[in-house]
Write a protein that holds these residues in place. Structure first.
Motif, PDB file in Angstrom:
ATOM      1  N   VAL A 187       0.862  -1.177   0.000  1.00 45.61           N
ATOM      2  CA  VAL A 187       0.000   0.000   0.000  1.00 45.61           C
ATOM      3  C   VAL A 187       0.898   1.226   0.000  1.00 45.61           C
ATOM      4  O   VAL A 187       1.717   1.406   0.900  1.00 45.61           O
ATOM      5  N   SER A 188       0.783   2.050  -1.018  1.00 46.90           N
ATOM      6  CA  SER A 188       1.625   3.237  -1.166  1.00 46.90           C
ATOM      7  C   SER A 188       0.726   4.438  -1.450  1.00 46.90           C
ATOM      8  O   SER A 188      -0.005   4.449  -2.442  1.00 46.90           O
ATOM      9  N   LEU A 189       0.780   5.437  -0.570  1.00 42.21           N
ATOM     10  CA  LEU A 189      -0.079   6.610  -0.692  1.00 42.21           C
ATOM     11  C   LEU A 189       0.771   7.873  -0.800  1.00 42.21           C
ATOM     12  O   LEU A 189       1.751   8.041  -0.062  1.00 42.21           O
ATOM     13  N   PRO A 190       0.414   8.776  -1.731  1.00 42.72           N
ATOM     14  CA  PRO A 190       1.236   9.970  -1.980  1.00 42.72           C
ATOM     15  C   PRO A 190       1.087  11.001  -0.865  1.00 42.72           C
ATOM     16  O   PRO A 190      -0.022  11.327  -0.437  1.00 42.72           O
ATOM     17  N   LEU A 191       2.200  11.542  -0.423  1.00 39.80           N
ATOM     18  CA  LEU A 191       2.187  12.500   0.677  1.00 39.80           C
ATOM     19  C   LEU A 191       1.484  13.800   0.311  1.00 39.80           C
ATOM     20  O   LEU A 191       0.985  14.495   1.188  1.00 39.80           O
ATOM     21  N   HIS A 192       1.433  14.149  -0.967  1.00 38.59           N
ATOM     22  CA  HIS A 192       0.786  15.416  -1.328  1.00 38.59           C
ATOM     23  C   HIS A 192      -0.730  15.358  -1.150  1.00 38.59           C
ATOM     24  O   HIS A 192      -1.406  16.382  -1.227  1.00 38.59           O
ATOM     25  N   GLN A 193      -1.265  14.140  -0.874  1.00 37.90           N
ATOM     26  CA  GLN A 193      -2.693  14.006  -0.600  1.00 37.90           C
ATOM     27  C   GLN A 193      -2.982  13.864   0.896  1.00 37.90           C
ATOM     28  O   GLN A 193      -4.130  13.651   1.276  1.00 37.90           O
ATOM     29  N   LEU A 194      -1.971  13.982   1.732  1.00 45.57           N
ATOM     30  CA  LEU A 194      -2.171  13.819   3.167  1.00 45.57           C
ATOM     31  C   LEU A 194      -3.063  14.917   3.728  1.00 45.57           C
ATOM     32  O   LEU A 194      -2.806  16.106   3.540  1.00 45.57           O
ATOM     33  N   ARG A 195      -4.120  14.509   4.441  1.00 47.29           N
ATOM     34  CA  ARG A 195      -5.038  15.462   5.055  1.00 47.29           C
ATOM     35  C   ARG A 195      -4.775  15.622   6.544  1.00 47.29           C
ATOM     36  O   ARG A 195      -5.064  16.660   7.125  1.00 47.29           O
ATOM     37  N   GLY A 219      -7.625  11.345   2.613  1.00 48.25           N
ATOM     38  CA  GLY A 219      -8.836  11.776   1.945  1.00 48.25           C
ATOM     39  C   GLY A 219      -9.420  10.712   1.045  1.00 48.25           C
ATOM     40  O   GLY A 219      -9.615   9.569   1.439  1.00 48.25           O
ATOM     41  N   SER A 220      -9.689  11.087  -0.194  1.00 48.92           N
ATOM     42  CA  SER A 220     -10.324  10.162  -1.136  1.00 48.92           C
ATOM     43  C   SER A 220      -9.410   9.006  -1.522  1.00 48.92           C
ATOM     44  O   SER A 220      -9.856   8.023  -2.094  1.00 48.92           O
ATOM     45  N   PHE A 221      -8.112   9.109  -1.210  1.00 48.94           N
ATOM     46  CA  PHE A 221      -7.177   8.032  -1.524  1.00 48.94           C
ATOM     47  C   PHE A 221      -7.213   6.929  -0.472  1.00 48.94           C
ATOM     48  O   PHE A 221      -6.628   5.880  -0.668  1.00 48.94           O
ATOM     49  N   GLY A 222      -7.861   7.170   0.663  1.00 46.28           N
ATOM     50  CA  GLY A 222      -7.915   6.184   1.723  1.00 46.28           C
ATOM     51  C   GLY A 222      -7.038   6.588   2.890  1.00 46.28           C
ATOM     52  O   GLY A 222      -6.871   7.775   3.181  1.00 46.28           O
ATOM     53  N   PRO A 281      -0.519   8.942  -8.301  1.00 48.45           N
ATOM     54  CA  PRO A 281      -1.946   8.843  -8.604  1.00 48.45           C
ATOM     55  C   PRO A 281      -2.603  10.197  -8.486  1.00 48.45           C
ATOM     56  O   PRO A 281      -2.388  10.931  -7.535  1.00 48.45           O
ATOM     57  N   GLY A 282      -3.369  10.557  -9.470  1.00 49.25           N
ATOM     58  CA  GLY A 282      -4.083  11.817  -9.433  1.00 49.25           C
ATOM     59  C   GLY A 282      -3.287  12.986  -9.946  1.00 49.25           C
ATOM     60  O   GLY A 282      -3.749  14.115  -9.922  1.00 49.25           O
ATOM     61  N   SER A 283      -2.029  12.755 -10.420  1.00 48.41           N
ATOM     62  CA  SER A 283      -1.225  13.871 -10.882  1.00 48.41           C
ATOM     63  C   SER A 283      -1.605  14.300 -12.286  1.00 48.41           C
ATOM     64  O   SER A 283      -1.218  15.370 -12.737  1.00 48.41           O
ATOM     65  N   ALA A 340       3.076   7.467 -15.840  1.00 49.19           N
ATOM     66  CA  ALA A 340       2.551   6.144 -15.520  1.00 49.19           C
ATOM     67  C   ALA A 340       1.973   6.147 -14.122  1.00 49.19           C
ATOM     68  O   ALA A 340       2.475   6.810 -13.240  1.00 49.19           O
ATOM     69  N   PRO A 341       0.898   5.418 -13.917  1.00 56.03           N
ATOM     70  CA  PRO A 341       0.304   5.394 -12.586  1.00 56.03           C
ATOM     71  C   PRO A 341       1.232   4.747 -11.581  1.00 56.03           C
ATOM     72  O   PRO A 341       1.873   3.741 -11.865  1.00 56.03           O
ATOM     73  N   GLY A 342       1.291   5.306 -10.383  1.00 58.06           N
ATOM     74  CA  GLY A 342       2.126   4.762  -9.326  1.00 58.06           C
ATOM     75  C   GLY A 342       1.413   3.649  -8.599  1.00 58.06           C
ATOM     76  O   GLY A 342       0.312   3.243  -8.955  1.00 58.06           O
ATOM     77  N   PRO A 343       2.049   3.097  -7.537  1.00 57.19           N
ATOM     78  CA  PRO A 343       1.414   2.021  -6.789  1.00 57.19           C
ATOM     79  C   PRO A 343       0.114   2.481  -6.156  1.00 57.19           C
ATOM     80  O   PRO A 343       0.017   3.589  -5.665  1.00 57.19           O
ATOM     81  N   ARG A 344      -0.868   1.614  -6.171  1.00 57.89           N
ATOM     82  CA  ARG A 344      -2.166   1.961  -5.582  1.00 57.89           C
ATOM     83  C   ARG A 344      -2.494   0.957  -4.491  1.00 57.89           C
ATOM     84  O   ARG A 344      -2.068  -0.182  -4.541  1.00 57.89           O
ATOM     85  N   PRO A 345      -3.256   1.373  -3.487  1.00 53.02           N
ATOM     86  CA  PRO A 345      -3.578   0.452  -2.409  1.00 53.02           C
ATOM     87  C   PRO A 345      -4.399  -0.725  -2.903  1.00 53.02           C
ATOM     88  O   PRO A 345      -5.356  -0.552  -3.630  1.00 53.02           O
TER      89      PRO A 345
END
Length: 225
Positions: free
Chosen positions: A110-118, A142-145, A181-183, A187-192
């Protein structure tokens, strides 16, 4: 399983750790109880029933083997497997992602981008701390989980490092990096994938909700879904 996730160009690992050893308390207690129960059952069998003639001697040996098999299955399922899972699970913070590495390879990462951290917080423990500094770190994307890192060592410090890395990523313009993801490009990065007890799905905010970062005055506009 790799010791760290696949990194993008220019990405660095800031923290790579695993859960505190306190997570092995339950498997250790199960091991002690299993050994005690096996010893008690074997002793009771010897005292209560010691046949000297066939076919009862064969039945007696079969019962002993059944007890050993049951104890072995319990140790394998409730002690060895959690130990291997604990050893092979790592919490990794990079300059761009918060990553949970688990047994099973990339499909279990599970890899989540820090720029989406809420937001990121440390939940209060229910049991006495007893001098330990580990805790449950909950990061909301947020919407990324989100991720729930159980028994994270130095929980308060790790939460602070996650906040700081997120701020540095936003200062570097991380929202528009290709491959995240979402950029919107690359290429899409790792998704949960296959989220289980170590990860939680955070509530999905409305498209017009602007996530507020409590550790700074910056308000980041949420990307339209």
């Amino acid at each position: 399983m790799p010791a760290r996730p696949a990194l993008q160009p220019g990405e660095r690992v800031l923290v790579s750790t695993r859960a505190h050893g306190a997570r092995l308390t339950r498997p250790f207690l199960v091991l002690l109880l299993t050994v005690f129960a096996l010893s008690f059952a074997q002793r009771a069998l010897e005292l209560r029933w010691r046949p000297v003639a066939e076919p009862w001697t064969t039945v007696h040996a079969g019962v002993e083997l059944a007890l050993l098999a049951a104890a072995g299955w319990m140790v394998l399922r409730s002690c060895v497997r959690p130990l291997l899972r604990w050893w092979r699970t790592r919490y990794v913070l990079t300059t761009r992602h918060l990553v949970l590495l688990r047994p099973g390879g990339a499909r279990r990462t599970v890899s989540l981008p820090l720029h989406q951290l809420r937001g990121v917080s440390v939940e209060r423990r229910r049991s006495p701390a007893l001098g330990r500094r580990d805790g449950r770190v909950v990061a909301d994307f947020g919407s990324f989980g989100g991720l729930r890192l159980e028994h994270a060592p130095e929980a308060q410090r790790l939460a602070g490092l996650i906040r700081r890395a997120a701020e540095d990523e936003w200062a570097a313009g991380g929202a528009g990096r290709a491959g995240d993801p979402g950029s919107g490009g690359g290429a899409p990065g790792p998704r949960p994938t296959r989220v289980d007890r170590d990860a939680v799905v955070a509530p999905r905010p409305g498209p017009s909700v602007a996530p507020h970062r409590p550790w700074s005055r910056r308000v980041v506009q949420q990307e339209q879904e």
